[in-house]
Design a protein around this motif. Structure first.
Motif, short mmCIF file in Angstrom:
data_model
loop_
_atom_site.label_atom_id
_atom_site.label_comp_id
_atom_site.label_asym_id
_atom_site.label_seq_id
_atom_site.Cartn_x
_atom_site.Cartn_y
_atom_site.Cartn_z
N ASP A 1 0.87 -1.07 -0.02
CA ASP A 1 0.14 0.06 -0.07
C ASP A 1 0.92 1.40 -0.06
OD1 ASP A 1 -3.21 -0.38 0.37
OD2 ASP A 1 -2.06 -1.92 1.32
N LYS A 2 0.36 2.38 -0.59
CA LYS A 2 0.94 3.65 -0.17
C LYS A 2 1.06 4.23 1.06
CE LYS A 2 -2.93 6.23 -1.96
NZ LYS A 2 -3.43 7.32 -1.40
N ASP A 3 0.30 4.05 1.97
CA ASP A 3 0.31 4.68 3.34
C ASP A 3 -0.34 3.67 4.55
OD1 ASP A 3 -2.30 4.74 2.81
OD2 ASP A 3 -2.25 7.06 2.47
N GLU A 4 -0.01 4.19 5.62
CA GLU A 4 -0.36 3.08 6.58
C GLU A 4 -2.07 2.89 6.45
OE1 GLU A 4 0.59 3.36 11.41
OE2 GLU A 4 2.14 3.38 9.97
N ALA A 5 -2.76 3.93 6.21
CA ALA A 5 -4.10 3.77 6.18
C ALA A 5 -4.46 2.69 5.19
CB ALA A 5 -4.80 5.08 6.10
N GLY A 6 -3.74 2.76 3.86
CA GLY A 6 -4.00 1.60 2.96
C GLY A 6 -3.89 0.34 3.61
N MET A 7 -2.69 0.14 4.38
CA MET A 7 -2.34 -0.98 4.89
C MET A 7 -3.23 -1.48 5.76
SD MET A 7 0.95 -1.99 7.46
CE MET A 7 0.40 -0.79 8.55
N ASN A 8 -3.93 -0.83 6.73
CA ASN A 8 -4.93 -1.27 7.50
C ASN A 8 -6.10 -1.82 6.83
OD1 ASN A 8 -3.27 -0.85 9.74
ND2 ASN A 8 -3.95 1.54 10.06
N ILE A 9 -6.40 -1.02 5.89
CA ILE A 9 -7.44 -1.50 4.95
C ILE A 9 -7.37 -3.03 4.37
CG2 ILE A 9 -9.09 -1.37 3.02
CD1 ILE A 9 -8.52 1.75 3.45
N SER A 10 -6.18 -3.13 3.90
CA SER A 10 -5.71 -4.55 3.40
C SER A 10 -5.60 -5.49 4.37
CB SER A 10 -4.21 -4.52 2.58
OG SER A 10 -4.38 -3.71 1.68
N TYR A 11 -5.49 -5.16 5.64
CA TYR A 11 -5.31 -6.06 6.60
C TYR A 11 -6.73 -6.44 7.04
CZ TYR A 11 -4.01 -7.65 11.48
OH TYR A 11 -3.74 -8.31 12.63
#
Ligand code: ATP
Ligand code: MG
Length: 569
Positions: free
Chosen positions: A164-174
């Motif tokens: 992901d491009k940022d932490e918010a994106g990573m959390n959505i993927s998670y």
């Protein structure tokens, strides 16, 4: 499939060299055979189950946005040097050299390889998020391979990596993966619980383990009896237990001949164990000494301790010489008098104790009147103990229960640990170079299969959930040498298959009893028996493996009835 063509060598006796029931039943039912220590051949029945589990995983990974790829198992050491894990991974990594002397690992996991794959290809934030996965063999030289597929040295894993491009994106993927995991373990029929987990040596942010509830498991999970907090025993957060207030006594040395363990100390001074402070001395791979102090009745949590030690994956018991060099006395340890600069950790609860007893760093001597807040200098105070049944939940204070389970999957946020180390960057909206923000997500396919059997079996054999059963229905002519019976059975078998039911025709010339026993052992969800009554009166007998119920249907409408039974399973 006809049983006369099926290679399913069942065993008459339970194999004696297997400990767990899942392992025994997989061998006895002809699902697999051992090839070497921690390595197995899957036979047709076993491989069918594996494929069905894999397809459920694939379906959920694809629905969540994953794309399947396949990476090599053989991984050049250079990749692991970049992340620093060639040295850090330790003895669990299988290593080999090619004819030119280049070093490789047999992949225990694929963070490095996938990071190297995308870093040269994915250049722009517009290509993110990206989720790539594979289902493939992993290799780990486990210290104690055992319990069949539960802990093997070569095993099948689904591993997905998110970018992901940022932490918010990573959390959505998670979140997406977390949900997909729930769907997968529900669909394969497991009773499971997602619990907060330690992220261990893999590094990064937060993590959950998906734990199948089972007494055969090697993991313990702590579940709050009131709120929904649940965590692995390594992760379970604990607060300090505050003792009743007491007037602080003076520190005093007392003789305690031979009382070099907590049990002996308790006897020697005739005090409650809750009044004692226990010491454990560790050393890291780099030989750093780490002294840890907990209340006498508590146990040190090495996973928690490792968070306070840099560059260490494992702790070993410290050498006596190292302890003595730091001013300690093995068996009679105390933080009081330890050389400055020695890493000394004190558990939250131990730190709150009043008038406790700890070693005095002298042979056969302890201190009484120890008040850690007053007496311990240069120590790190932290939550570093193992949870116990009845400990208080950190969220609501209600007691924990401890339950055994099997870790079937784990999800991690990695952040930029690997992308930074391996210089894997993309251009963001402002044209600036940024490292990918990653997550990784694993499921043990074979371990999942074993966990299902642990939860679903009886004294006669396996009870497969329909979704992963090697065959959904077995059609058994009581006497396959009787042509009328065989014909009727073949008709049923054909009709089932026309309805896309995965059926097996047990056309072997065995006694009916043998075939019934095998059907129960292998665990087909439904057995349709074709006997003289079918031929003479048009009656079809259907046995449900899970309940043992027997239903009689008429040849005219048995098919719609069987479909209904299957739907309700
Ligand atoms: P464990 O703590 O049991 O050793 P792990 O935390 O090292 O497992 P992960 O790196 O999280 O395992 O791997 C993902 C999944 O792969 C695990 O959840 C588990 O289902 C499976 N797995 C790991 N090691 C083994 C093994 N030796 N044999 C079979 N399956 C395994
Ligand atoms: Mg794990």
């Amino acid at each position: 499939m006809r049983a006369t063509n099926l290679y399913a060598p069942t065993l008459r006796e339970m194999p004696s060299d297997a400990e767990l029931i899942s392992h025994k039943l997989m061998l006895r039912g002809g699902f697999m055979r051992k090839s070497a220590n921690g390595m197995y051949n899957f036979l047709p029945l076993g491989w069918k189950v594996i494929k069905k589990i894999e397809n459920i995983i694939r379906d959920e990974m694809d629905k969540a946005g994953g794309q399947e790829i396949m990476m090599p198992i053989l991984q050049p050491s250079e990749l692991w040097e970049e992340s620093g894990r060639w040295a850090a991974y330790g003895e669990e990594m299988m290593r080999l050299k090619d004819r030119h002397g280049h070093s490789y690992s047999l992949g225990p996991t694929h963070e490095e390889m996938i990071t190297a794959l995308v870093r040269n290809e994915v250049r722009s934030y517009k290509q993110l998020p990206l989720m790539l996965y594979q289902i493939q063999d992993k290799f780990r030289d486990e210290r104690r391979p055992r319990f069949g597929l539960m802990r093997s040295r070569e095993f099948i894993m689904k591993d997905l990596y998110s970018f992901d491009k940022d932490e918010a994106g990573m959390n959505i993927s998670y979140e997406k993966m977390y949900k997909a995991y729930g769907n997968i373990f529900t669909r394969v029929g497991l009773k499971y619980r997602p619990v907060e987990a330690d992220n261990g040596a893999i590094g990064g942010g937060h993590s959950h383990e998906f734990t199948a509830i089972s007494d055969a498991g090697e993991s313990f999970i702590a579940c709050c009896t009131k709120c929904d907090y649940a965590a692995s025993d390594e992760k379970a957060e604990l607060k300090a237990i505050i003792p009743e207030n007491e007037t602080e006594e003076e520190l005093k040395k007392v003789p305690t001949p031979n009382a070099h363990t907590i049990d002996l100390l308790v006897k020697c001074l005739n005090i409650p164990i809750e009044k004692t402070i226990k010491a454990v001395a560790y050393q890291t791979e780099q030989d750093e000494l780490v002294l840890v102090f907990v209340r006498g009745d508590h146990d040190v949590n090495e996973a928690k301790v490792l968070h306070f030690v840099e560059n260490a994956r494992e702790l070993r018991m410290a050498d006596e010489d190292a302890i003595k060099a730091a001013g300690g006395c093995p068996g009679f340890m105390s933080p009081i008098g330890i050389k400055k600069g020695t890493k000394t950790l004190v558990d939250l609860t131990a730190y709150e104790m009043k008038n406790a007893v700890s070693g005095a760093n002298e042979v056969d001597t302890h201190y009484t009147g120890v008040n850690p807040k007053r007496d311990f200098k240069n120590v790190i105070v932290a939550d570093i103990r193992m949870v116990k049944e009845g400990d208080a939940c950190p969220r609501c204070g209600a007691p924990f229960t401890l339950t055994r389970g099997i870790e079937v999957g784990q999800v991690f946020t990695l952040g930029t640990k690997y992308s930074e180390a391996m210089k894997a960057t993309f251009l963001d909206e402002n044209g600036k170079d940024k490292p990918f923000v990653m997550g990784c997500y694993g499921i043990g396919v074979g371990r999942t299969m074993a966990a299902i059997i642990e939860q679903k079996h009886d004294e006669n054999g396996i009870i497969w959930p329909l979704s992963v059963a090697p065959f959904e229905v077995v059609v058994v002519p009581v006497n396959a040498k009787n042509e009328d019976q065989l014909k009727a059975a073949e008709k049923i078998y054909d009709e089932l298959r026309e309805k896309n039911i995965d059926a097996l025709l047990d056309d072997r010339a065995e006694r009916a009893g043998v075939k019934f026993k095998d059907a129960d052992l292998i665990g087909y969800p439904l057995r349709i028996t074709v006997g003289p009554k079918t031929v003479d009166e048009g009656i079809v007998e259907v046995k449900i493996r899970k309940t043992g119920d027997i239903k009689l249907f008429n040849m005219d409408n048995y098919l719609s009835e069987v479909l209904k039974v299957l739907e309700d399973l």
